[in-house]
Scaffold this active site. Structure first.
Site, PDB file in Angstrom:
ATOM      1  N   TYR A   1       2.735 -51.783  21.790  1.00  0.00           N
ATOM      2  CA  TYR A   1       1.764 -51.699  22.889  1.00  0.00           C
ATOM      3  C   TYR A   1       1.655 -53.063  23.585  1.00  0.00           C
ATOM      4  O   TYR A   1       1.697 -53.151  24.822  1.00  0.00           O
ATOM      5  CB  TYR A   1       0.407 -51.255  22.331  1.00  0.00           C
TER       6      TYR A   1
ATOM      7  N   LYS B   1       2.559 -54.198  27.490  1.00  0.00           N
ATOM      8  CA  LYS B   1       1.597 -54.797  28.426  1.00  0.00           C
ATOM      9  C   LYS B   1       2.084 -56.163  28.923  1.00  0.00           C
ATOM     10  O   LYS B   1       1.814 -56.542  30.063  1.00  0.00           O
ATOM     11  CB  LYS B   1       0.217 -54.882  27.773  1.00  0.00           C
TER      12      LYS B   1
ATOM     13  N   SER C   1      -3.588 -55.593  30.094  1.00  0.00           N
ATOM     14  CA  SER C   1      -4.519 -55.629  28.951  1.00  0.00           C
ATOM     15  C   SER C   1      -4.618 -57.059  28.437  1.00  0.00           C
ATOM     16  O   SER C   1      -3.737 -57.882  28.725  1.00  0.00           O
ATOM     17  CB  SER C   1      -3.976 -54.734  27.827  1.00  0.00           C
TER      18      SER C   1
HETATM   19  N1  LIG Z   1      -9.555 -48.832  26.430  1.00  0.00           N
HETATM   20  C1  LIG Z   1      -9.254 -50.114  26.341  1.00  0.00           C
HETATM   21  O1  LIG Z   1      -9.876 -50.878  25.577  1.00  0.00           O
HETATM   22  C2  LIG Z   1      -8.136 -50.718  27.165  1.00  0.00           C
HETATM   23  C3  LIG Z   1      -7.990 -52.108  27.138  1.00  0.00           C
HETATM   24  C4  LIG Z   1      -6.993 -52.690  27.893  1.00  0.00           C
HETATM   25  C5  LIG Z   1      -6.150 -51.913  28.667  1.00  0.00           C
HETATM   26  N2  LIG Z   1      -6.307 -50.555  28.669  1.00  0.00           N
HETATM   27  C6  LIG Z   1      -5.391 -49.798  29.506  1.00  0.00           C
HETATM   28  O2  LIG Z   1      -6.150 -49.104  30.481  1.00  0.00           O
HETATM   29  C7  LIG Z   1      -5.476 -47.909  30.863  1.00  0.00           C
HETATM   30  C8  LIG Z   1      -6.412 -46.715  30.706  1.00  0.00           C
HETATM   31  O3  LIG Z   1      -6.834 -46.688  29.342  1.00  0.00           O
HETATM   32  P1  LIG Z   1      -8.045 -45.772  28.850  1.00  0.00           P
HETATM   33  O4  LIG Z   1      -8.738 -46.532  27.782  1.00  0.00           O
HETATM   34  O5  LIG Z   1      -8.785 -45.235  30.004  1.00  0.00           O
HETATM   35  O6  LIG Z   1      -7.189 -44.602  28.126  1.00  0.00           O
HETATM   36  P2  LIG Z   1      -7.483 -43.032  27.985  1.00  0.00           P
HETATM   37  O7  LIG Z   1      -6.565 -42.582  26.904  1.00  0.00           O
HETATM   38  O8  LIG Z   1      -8.918 -42.778  27.850  1.00  0.00           O
HETATM   39  O9  LIG Z   1      -6.992 -42.456  29.382  1.00  0.00           O
HETATM   40  C9  LIG Z   1      -5.632 -42.530  29.750  1.00  0.00           C
HETATM   41  C10 LIG Z   1      -5.319 -41.405  30.714  1.00  0.00           C
HETATM   42  O10 LIG Z   1      -3.920 -41.516  31.048  1.00  0.00           O
HETATM   43  C11 LIG Z   1      -3.350 -40.221  31.032  1.00  0.00           C
HETATM   44  N3  LIG Z   1      -1.912 -40.299  30.763  1.00  0.00           N
HETATM   45  C12 LIG Z   1      -1.297 -40.578  29.588  1.00  0.00           C
HETATM   46  N4  LIG Z   1       0.025 -40.502  29.721  1.00  0.00           N
HETATM   47  C13 LIG Z   1       0.274 -40.189  31.017  1.00  0.00           C
HETATM   48  C14 LIG Z   1       1.450 -39.972  31.778  1.00  0.00           C
HETATM   49  N5  LIG Z   1       2.675 -40.051  31.207  1.00  0.00           N
HETATM   50  N6  LIG Z   1       1.343 -39.682  33.091  1.00  0.00           N
HETATM   51  C15 LIG Z   1       0.124 -39.584  33.674  1.00  0.00           C
HETATM   52  N7  LIG Z   1      -1.032 -39.749  33.008  1.00  0.00           N
HETATM   53  C16 LIG Z   1      -0.958 -40.054  31.695  1.00  0.00           C
HETATM   54  C17 LIG Z   1      -4.105 -39.479  29.941  1.00  0.00           C
HETATM   55  O11 LIG Z   1      -3.993 -38.060  30.084  1.00  0.00           O
HETATM   56  C18 LIG Z   1      -5.521 -40.011  30.127  1.00  0.00           C
HETATM   57  O12 LIG Z   1      -6.264 -39.212  31.037  1.00  0.00           O
HETATM   58  C19 LIG Z   1      -4.224 -47.843  29.973  1.00  0.00           C
HETATM   59  O13 LIG Z   1      -3.118 -48.372  30.660  1.00  0.00           O
HETATM   60  C20 LIG Z   1      -4.606 -48.727  28.798  1.00  0.00           C
HETATM   61  O14 LIG Z   1      -3.468 -49.221  28.145  1.00  0.00           O
HETATM   62  C21 LIG Z   1      -7.281 -49.944  27.946  1.00  0.00           C
END
Ligand SMILES: NC(=O)c1ccc[n+]([C@@H]2O[C@H](COP(=O)([O-])OP(=O)(O)OC[C@H]3O[C@@H](n4cnc5c(N)ncnc54)[C@H](O)[C@@H]3O)[C@@H](O)[C@H]2O)c1
Length: 262
Positions: A157, A161, A144
């Site tokens: 968080y 990361k 991230s």
């Molecule tokens: N949305 C953003 O702005 C953003 C920015 C930077 C990084 N990220 C990272 O991207 C990744 C995906 O984020 P997103 O926005 O799609 O989130 P989201 O919450 O929409 O989706 C995350 C998915 O991970 C699954 N999950 C959670 N815990 C789990 C576990 N223990 N085992 C297996 N699956 C699990 C959830 O059920 C969900 O389907 C994450 O690592 C997040 O930290 C997101």
């Protein structure tokens, strides 16, 4: 040297929704054979079914990235279905907004377990499979912008990361001799359910006054003029899972529309 993922067997964790889902859909549309892994079995199955209905290859699998036995079963399922594993996307993650001094030990452990330990276990188990196959393979972790800068109400968080970036570097050093590439993607502000939760967290903590205020505030200075959509991460994901990135390892790539310039 091509950027093709045609026929590659690829697991994406946390791909029942959000960024992971978009990455898996993009890989499948490009010809990869994907495993949709999520702790939420229903979304994993629904995503896999939708990909299959488009004519591509996908199976769903319920897996918890914090559980080693579950991760082993996930990899075994991919190998049983597709004969081998070519790439592992350690993408599953969770977020929580809390002022720095309010973060409890439980908050810390929950976020670190999924975001950091989940990447550790996924990397260990995927690399064992790659080595057993004779070497080669791709590990792609979702870090991230918060893995490059610490954000105050997302301190644990952010720490998780930074840990993903560190694990990416350490694993690259550990597995280079086996021709395993380990890289990370650092998204910015992506419109997913996670950001809805973050936005609500800012409001609940009194840090913002109205819905979408945090989302809009964080997106305001993005050089390319808009927040990210999940499909903005597809191109780099295909590249990192393909031969085109074979001479690249240990890198954590910012794909944030121009938010953090380092
Ligand atoms: N949305 C953003 O702005 C953003 C920015 C930077 C990084 N990220 C990272 O991207 C990744 C995906 O984020 P997103 O926005 O799609 O989130 P989201 O919450 O929409 O989706 C995350 C998915 O991970 C699954 N999950 C959670 N815990 C789990 C576990 N223990 N085992 C297996 N699956 C699990 C959830 O059920 C969900 O389907 C994450 O690592 C997040 O930290 C997101």
């Amino acid at each position: 040297m091509s950027n093709s993922v045609e026929g590659r067997s690829i697991i994406v964790t946390g791909s029942g929704r959000g960024i992971g889902r978009s990455i898996a859909e993009g890989l499948a549309a490009a010809g990869a054979r994907v495993v949709i892994a999520d702790i939420d079995a229903a979304t994993a199955e629904a995503t896999a079914a939708e990909i299959r209905s488009s004519g591509a290859q996908a199976i769903g699998f319920a897996a918890n990235v914090t559980d080693r036995a579950s991760t082993r079963a996930l990899i075994a399922r991919a190998v049983a279905e597709y004969g081998r594993l070519d790439a592992m996307f350690n993408n599953a993650g969770i977020a929580q907004v809390k002022p720095f001094n309010d973060i409890t030990e439980d908050d810390w452990h929950r976020v670190m377990d999924v975001n950091a330990m989940g990447v550790l276990i996924g990397t260990q188990e995927a690399s064992k499979q790659f080595i057993a196959q004779g070497g080669g393979g791709k590990i792609i972790n979702t870090a991230s912008i918060a893995g490059k800068q610490g954000y105050e109400p997302l301190a644990h968080y952010s720490a998780s990361k930074f840990a993903v970036v560190a694990l990416t570097q350490a694993a690259a050093r550990a597995f280079g001799k086996h021709r395993i590439n380990v890289n990370a993607i650092c998204p910015g502000v992506v419109a997913t359910d996670m950001w809805k939760l973050i936005d609500k967290g800012f409001k609940d903590e009194g840090l913002t006054q109205r819905d979408n205020e945090a989302f809009e505030g964080f997106s305001a200075d993005i050089l390319l003029g808009r927040a990210s959509r999940p499909d903005d991460l597809v191109g780099v994901s295909i590249f990192l899972a393909s031969e085109g990135s074979d001479y690249m390892t240990g890198q954590s790539l910012l794909v944030d529309g121009g938010m953090v310039l380092i």
